[in-house]
Write a protein that holds these residues in place. Structure first.
Motif, PDB file in Angstrom:
ATOM      1  N   SER A  87      44.852  88.951 -16.831  1.00  0.00           N
ATOM      2  CA  SER A  87      44.889  87.576 -17.311  1.00  0.00           C
ATOM      3  C   SER A  87      44.006  86.706 -16.420  1.00  0.00           C
ATOM      4  CB  SER A  87      46.321  87.027 -17.330  1.00  0.00           C
ATOM      5  OG  SER A  87      46.839  86.920 -16.012  1.00  0.00           O
ATOM      6  N   ALA A 102      43.447  82.448 -15.652  1.00  0.00           N
ATOM      7  CA  ALA A 102      43.829  81.062 -15.893  1.00  0.00           C
ATOM      8  C   ALA A 102      42.717  80.149 -15.382  1.00  0.00           C
ATOM      9  CB  ALA A 102      45.140  80.727 -15.205  1.00  0.00           C
ATOM     10  N   ARG A 149      55.474  77.719 -19.254  1.00  0.00           N
ATOM     11  CA  ARG A 149      54.481  78.345 -20.122  1.00  0.00           C
ATOM     12  C   ARG A 149      54.727  77.896 -21.556  1.00  0.00           C
ATOM     13  NH1 ARG A 149      51.960  82.796 -17.662  1.00  0.00           N
ATOM     14  NH2 ARG A 149      52.862  83.365 -15.659  1.00  0.00           N
ATOM     15  N   LYS A 188      47.002  83.437 -25.559  1.00  0.00           N
ATOM     16  CA  LYS A 188      46.569  82.235 -24.854  1.00  0.00           C
ATOM     17  C   LYS A 188      47.756  81.305 -24.689  1.00  0.00           C
ATOM     18  CE  LYS A 188      43.873  79.275 -26.944  1.00  0.00           C
ATOM     19  NZ  LYS A 188      42.657  78.630 -27.532  1.00  0.00           N
ATOM     20  N   VAL A 215      49.767  76.873 -18.961  1.00  0.00           N
ATOM     21  CA  VAL A 215      50.610  77.221 -17.818  1.00  0.00           C
ATOM     22  C   VAL A 215      50.577  76.091 -16.797  1.00  0.00           C
ATOM     23  CG1 VAL A 215      50.292  79.701 -18.106  1.00  0.00           C
ATOM     24  CG2 VAL A 215      48.717  78.438 -16.647  1.00  0.00           C
ATOM     25  N   VAL A 225      44.914  76.737 -18.622  1.00  0.00           N
ATOM     26  CA  VAL A 225      45.088  77.609 -19.783  1.00  0.00           C
ATOM     27  C   VAL A 225      44.842  79.032 -19.346  1.00  0.00           C
ATOM     28  CG1 VAL A 225      44.255  78.186 -22.089  1.00  0.00           C
ATOM     29  CG2 VAL A 225      44.379  75.788 -21.372  1.00  0.00           C
ATOM     30  N   SER A 226      45.727  79.926 -19.767  1.00  0.00           N
ATOM     31  CA  SER A 226      45.651  81.336 -19.377  1.00  0.00           C
ATOM     32  C   SER A 226      45.341  82.212 -20.586  1.00  0.00           C
ATOM     33  CB  SER A 226      46.974  81.771 -18.729  1.00  0.00           C
ATOM     34  OG  SER A 226      46.988  83.153 -18.467  1.00  0.00           O
ATOM     35  N   TRP A 227      44.421  83.168 -20.402  1.00  0.00           N
ATOM     36  CA  TRP A 227      44.111  84.173 -21.403  1.00  0.00           C
ATOM     37  C   TRP A 227      44.553  85.542 -20.897  1.00  0.00           C
ATOM     38  CZ3 TRP A 227      41.137  79.977 -20.453  1.00  0.00           C
ATOM     39  CH2 TRP A 227      40.706  79.214 -21.557  1.00  0.00           C
TER      40      TRP A 227
END
Length: 283
Positions: A40, A42, A239, A246, A249, A279-281
């Protein structure tokens, strides 16, 4: 120099885990579904707070994270683990972890902090005539250490408790850390919230190395050893999903330094904040 039996055992455990990691990585390539990789990233804004006098916060913009799980073995960023026992809500793991306490005492900032603290502490010091006092301050670099030991977990629905004991297996300070955490997670529709309260007990060797003043740090002959100390902490996380793989966070953590650390003259405040929003992927 001969290592103590416990330290030698932990070195062997770490080496075994590293070798096991190599074997499992090969197994993961040849066995479909035999391993679970997670990655991941972010992207956002945050701060790694400085507690030093005249220190500056470190900005945070990108936070990568990766993990690997195979049966009872796992890797999470720089930490390794192997589950030895599991029964009901309980589990017991062999674990290693990276210590980041050296980041609190960063490079030249430590020298400036020590000088500012010394100047405001009203400590009688002898300075040779015509010599800049700053030239008599040369703090030794505090090196990051790597720890090995074991962790006991208990989990029941939204509650998780852990107690972890680790000792230095990198030969930096030969101290130990005992960390206890209580975590509660709440689901409010799509929103996940988590609150974690913790406390670390640093042994004398650990605490003195990072938070003491050593004779090689200055020419004023000022030394200080705080001894074993507790460092409590509080962390909040949230979250919110924004689509497939996506999510939004946010996290904030505060750790409090003990009052005994005031005497080392480094610190302007006795708490450190680390926060991040982004934003986290996940892949």
């Amino acid at each position: 120099m001969m290592r103590p039996p416990l330290l030698s055992l932990l070195y062997c455990c770490l080496l075994s885990l590293v070798l096991l990691w190599s074997d499992l990585a090969l197994a993961a390539e040849s066995t479909e579904g035999g391993a679970d990789w997670r990655l991941s990233m972010a992207v956002g804004v945050g701060r790694y707070g400085s507690v030093l006098r005249d220190g500056e916060d470190i900005p945070l913009y990108v936070l990568p994270r990766w993990s690997f799980y195979y049966k009872r073995f796992y890797v999470e960023d720089l930490d390794l683990g192997f589950n030895l026992l599991q029964s009901g809500h309980w589990s017991f793991d062999l674990t290693t972890k990276q210590s980041f306490d050296a980041l609190l005492l960063r490079g030249s900032s430590l020298g400036n902090a020590f000088f500012s603290g010394l100047a405001s502490a009203n400590i009688p010091i002898g300075v040779p005539f015509g010599v800049d006092p700053k030239k008599l301050i040369h703090p030794a670099k505090r090196t990051m250490s790597y720890l090995g030991g074991a962790t006991l977990y208990w989990q029941n629905q939204d509650w998780q408790l852990s107690s972890a004991w680790h000792t230095d297996i990198s030969g930096v300070h030969r101290g130990s850390e005992w960390e206890n955490k209580v975590r509660y997670q709440q689901h409010l529709g799509p929103l996940d919230l988590a609150l974690t309260a913790g406390a670390r007990r640093l042994s004398s060797s650990y605490s003195n190395y990072y938070f003491g003043v050593h004779k090689q740090d200055n020419d004023f002959h000022y030394q200080y050893e705080p001894g074993a100390q507790w460092l409590p902490s509080l962390k909040m996380e949230s979250r919110f999903p924004l689509g497939k793989d996506k999510q939004l966070v946010a996290s904030w953590k505060r750790e409090w330094l003990p009052k005994a650390y005031d005497k080392n003259l480094f610190f302007d405040q006795r708490h450190q904040d680390i926060w991040f929003v982004g934003v986290s992927w996940a892949w």
